[in-house]
Scaffold this active site. Sequence first.
Site, PDB file in Angstrom:
ATOM      1  N   GLY A   1       0.669  -5.158   0.522  1.00 63.34           N
ATOM      2  CA  GLY A   1      -0.373  -5.238  -0.510  1.00 63.34           C
ATOM      3  C   GLY A   1       0.107  -5.912  -1.780  1.00 63.34           C
TER       4      GLY A   1
ATOM      5  CD  GLU B   1       1.136  -5.826   5.569  1.00 64.54           C
ATOM      6  OE1 GLU B   1       1.906  -6.732   5.954  1.00 64.54           O
ATOM      7  OE2 GLU B   1       0.496  -5.885   4.499  1.00 64.54           O
TER       8      GLU B   1
ATOM      9  CD  GLU C   1      -2.265  -7.810   2.144  1.00 64.34           C
ATOM     10  OE1 GLU C   1      -1.858  -6.671   1.804  1.00 64.34           O
ATOM     11  OE2 GLU C   1      -2.927  -7.996   3.182  1.00 64.34           O
TER      12      GLU C   1
ATOM     13  CB  ALA D   1      -0.867  -0.006   1.241  1.00 66.92           C
TER      14      ALA D   1
HETATM   15  N1  DAK Z   1       4.624   3.261  -0.291  1.00 64.30           N
HETATM   16  C1  DAK Z   1       5.076   4.461  -0.754  1.00 64.30           C
HETATM   17  N2  DAK Z   1       6.311   4.649  -1.254  1.00 64.30           N
HETATM   18  C2  DAK Z   1       7.140   3.592  -1.275  1.00 64.30           C
HETATM   19  C3  DAK Z   1       6.742   2.331  -0.820  1.00 64.30           C
HETATM   20  C4  DAK Z   1       5.407   2.159  -0.310  1.00 64.30           C
HETATM   21  N3  DAK Z   1       4.930   0.989   0.123  1.00 64.30           N
HETATM   22  N4  DAK Z   1       7.778   1.477  -0.974  1.00 64.30           N
HETATM   23  C5  DAK Z   1       8.776   2.208  -1.511  1.00 64.30           C
HETATM   24  N5  DAK Z   1       8.403   3.481  -1.701  1.00 64.30           N
HETATM   25  C6  DAK Z   1       9.165   4.583  -2.257  1.00 64.30           C
HETATM   26  C7  DAK Z   1      10.273   5.018  -1.291  1.00 64.30           C
HETATM   27  O1  DAK Z   1       9.761   5.900  -0.331  1.00 64.30           O
HETATM   28  C8  DAK Z   1      11.250   5.672  -2.234  1.00 64.30           C
HETATM   29  O2  DAK Z   1      10.769   6.960  -2.565  1.00 64.30           O
HETATM   30  P1  DAK Z   1      11.789   8.240  -2.639  1.00 64.30           P
HETATM   31  O3  DAK Z   1      12.454   8.314  -1.339  1.00 64.30           O
HETATM   32  O4  DAK Z   1      12.730   7.874  -3.781  1.00 64.30           O
HETATM   33  O5  DAK Z   1      10.879   9.384  -2.980  1.00 64.30           O
HETATM   34  C9  DAK Z   1      11.145   4.821  -3.495  1.00 64.30           C
HETATM   35  O6  DAK Z   1       9.892   4.138  -3.395  1.00 64.30           O
HETATM   36  C10 DAK Z   1      12.241   3.781  -3.593  1.00 64.30           C
HETATM   37  O7  DAK Z   1      12.250   3.055  -2.380  1.00 64.30           O
HETATM   38  P2  DAK Z   1      13.590   2.788  -1.531  1.00 64.30           P
HETATM   39  O8  DAK Z   1      14.553   3.922  -1.709  1.00 64.30           O
HETATM   40  O9  DAK Z   1      13.172   2.461  -0.165  1.00 64.30           O
HETATM   41  O10 DAK Z   1      14.170   1.525  -2.298  1.00 64.30           O
HETATM   42  P3  DAK Z   1      15.096   0.387  -1.705  1.00 64.30           P
HETATM   43  O11 DAK Z   1      15.518  -0.423  -2.865  1.00 64.30           O
HETATM   44  O12 DAK Z   1      16.160   0.961  -0.800  1.00 64.30           O
HETATM   45  O13 DAK Z   1      14.165  -0.491  -0.767  1.00 64.30           O
HETATM   46  C11 DAK Z   1      12.114  -1.691  -0.256  1.00 64.30           C
HETATM   47  C12 DAK Z   1      13.095  -1.235  -1.353  1.00 64.30           C
HETATM   48  C13 DAK Z   1      10.915  -2.354  -0.977  1.00 64.30           C
HETATM   49  C14 DAK Z   1      12.798  -2.772   0.631  1.00 64.30           C
HETATM   50  C15 DAK Z   1      11.690  -0.497   0.611  1.00 64.30           C
HETATM   51  O14 DAK Z   1      11.251   0.538  -0.284  1.00 64.30           O
HETATM   52  C16 DAK Z   1      10.569  -0.812   1.528  1.00 64.30           C
HETATM   53  O15 DAK Z   1      10.789  -1.416   2.579  1.00 64.30           O
HETATM   54  N6  DAK Z   1       9.359  -0.343   1.170  1.00 64.30           N
HETATM   55  C17 DAK Z   1       8.196  -0.481   2.041  1.00 64.30           C
HETATM   56  C18 DAK Z   1       7.714  -1.888   1.980  1.00 64.30           C
HETATM   57  C19 DAK Z   1       6.541  -2.095   2.894  1.00 64.30           C
HETATM   58  O16 DAK Z   1       6.633  -1.919   4.117  1.00 64.30           O
HETATM   59  N7  DAK Z   1       5.458  -2.473   2.270  1.00 64.30           N
HETATM   60  C20 DAK Z   1       4.270  -2.785   3.014  1.00 64.30           C
HETATM   61  C21 DAK Z   1       3.461  -1.564   3.001  1.00 64.30           C
HETATM   62  S1  DAK Z   1       2.154  -1.746   4.120  1.00 64.30           S
HETATM   63  C22 DAK Z   1      -4.748  -0.504   4.910  1.00 64.30           C
HETATM   64  C23 DAK Z   1      -4.904  -1.694   4.353  1.00 64.30           C
HETATM   65  C24 DAK Z   1      -3.814  -2.357   3.906  1.00 64.30           C
HETATM   66  C25 DAK Z   1      -2.574  -1.824   4.060  1.00 64.30           C
HETATM   67  C26 DAK Z   1      -2.439  -0.601   4.613  1.00 64.30           C
HETATM   68  C27 DAK Z   1      -3.508   0.070   5.048  1.00 64.30           C
HETATM   69  N8  DAK Z   1      -5.823   0.260   5.360  1.00 64.30           N
HETATM   70  C28 DAK Z   1      -7.078  -0.379   5.469  1.00 64.30           C
HETATM   71  C29 DAK Z   1      -5.685   1.615   5.630  1.00 64.30           C
HETATM   72  C30 DAK Z   1      -1.446  -2.516   3.568  1.00 64.30           C
HETATM   73  C31 DAK Z   1      -0.244  -2.128   3.955  1.00 64.30           C
HETATM   74  C32 DAK Z   1       0.930  -2.375   3.234  1.00 64.30           C
HETATM   75  O17 DAK Z   1       1.031  -2.874   2.149  1.00 64.30           O
END
Ligand code: DAK
Length: 258
Positions: free
Chosen positions: A110, A133, A113, A65
């Site tokens: 997401g 998450e 998922e 997400a």
């Molecule tokens: N959202 C927004 N931006 C993201 C992102 C994300 N999930 N993942 C990466 N980016 C952005 C980074 O902020 C960065 O942006 P800039 O700084 O360049 O502007 C760009 O993409 C490149 O990312 P990195 O610089 O971090 O790249 P790396 O190769 O160093 O690292 C990584 C890649 C995939 C390991 C890292 O980006 C990372 O850990 N990303 C987050 C992964 C994560 O935690 N994903 C799960 C998200 S939570 C909900 C229902 C469902 C959900 C949420 C709410 N509600 C009902 C409200 C579900 C939640 C999720 O999916």
Amino acid sequence: MSFENLLFEKQGNIAVITMNRPKALNALNNDTLKELDAALTKIKEDAGIKGAIITGSGKAFVAGADISQMADYTSEQARAYMEAAQEVFNRIELMGKPFIAAVNGYALGGGCELAMACDIRIASDAAVFGQPEINLGIIPGFGGSQRLPRLIGLGLARELIYTGRNVKADEAAALGLANKVVPADTLMDEAMSMMKIIVSKSGIAVRYAKIAINRGADTDIYKALELEKDLISLCFATEDQKEGCHAFLEKRPAVFKS
Ligand code: DAK
């Protein structure tokens, strides 16, 4: 609808959706979810499309997400977002056409998922799966708390969801999260050749198999066996069943119509 965050193409009777929002590693913001929903409508309504592949551009399948969008959500906004996303993912699982996730890179939150809502997951050797998450102070919200245990079992799902540990492609395959792992440069060819085999079969039979498996997994075994019995009986009302069985007896390849 024109797409800004994904690419949509048809290769013969197979649709390919490429999630394409590189600045955020294809993270699912509202606009991207709406586009994915619209792409699914195209797939559903086009009788010429028999199956679909979902993949991602760059180093991510989908990194989850969009964290920047949801960081300051109220509980009400979170619920609305979750409902919209769950509906989109459910459409993949409920649609009478097969979906393969060709997981090219990060499939986190997401993204994992989304891959799990597809029927089959083929992973590139660069793929990384996970439900991180918990690191954000939340739980999976697009179906992960339900689909991950159904795919890999309760104990392993608990471990991955409670710790937020990501797994590389080989481990994902060992867990049953990915069907197989292939070299990155052959990922789309592998996904396409598996889908070509599937769409060469009876479309009705594939649809009934999908219903039997998906609906059956969520009910008790005897109701599920009733469902299987009903669906195989319906197969006998199709031209494809007659063609399939007679082609076997006549020692020739079957040519299915649906
Ligand atoms: N959202 C927004 N931006 C993201 C992102 C994300 N999930 N993942 C990466 N980016 C952005 C980074 O902020 C960065 O942006 P800039 O700084 O360049 O502007 C760009 O993409 C490149 O990312 P990195 O610089 O971090 O790249 P790396 O190769 O160093 O690292 C990584 C890649 C995939 C390991 C890292 O980006 C990372 O850990 N990303 C987050 C992964 C994560 O935690 N994903 C799960 C998200 S939570 C909900 C229902 C469902 C959900 C949420 C709410 N509600 C009902 C409200 C579900 C939640 C999720 O999916």
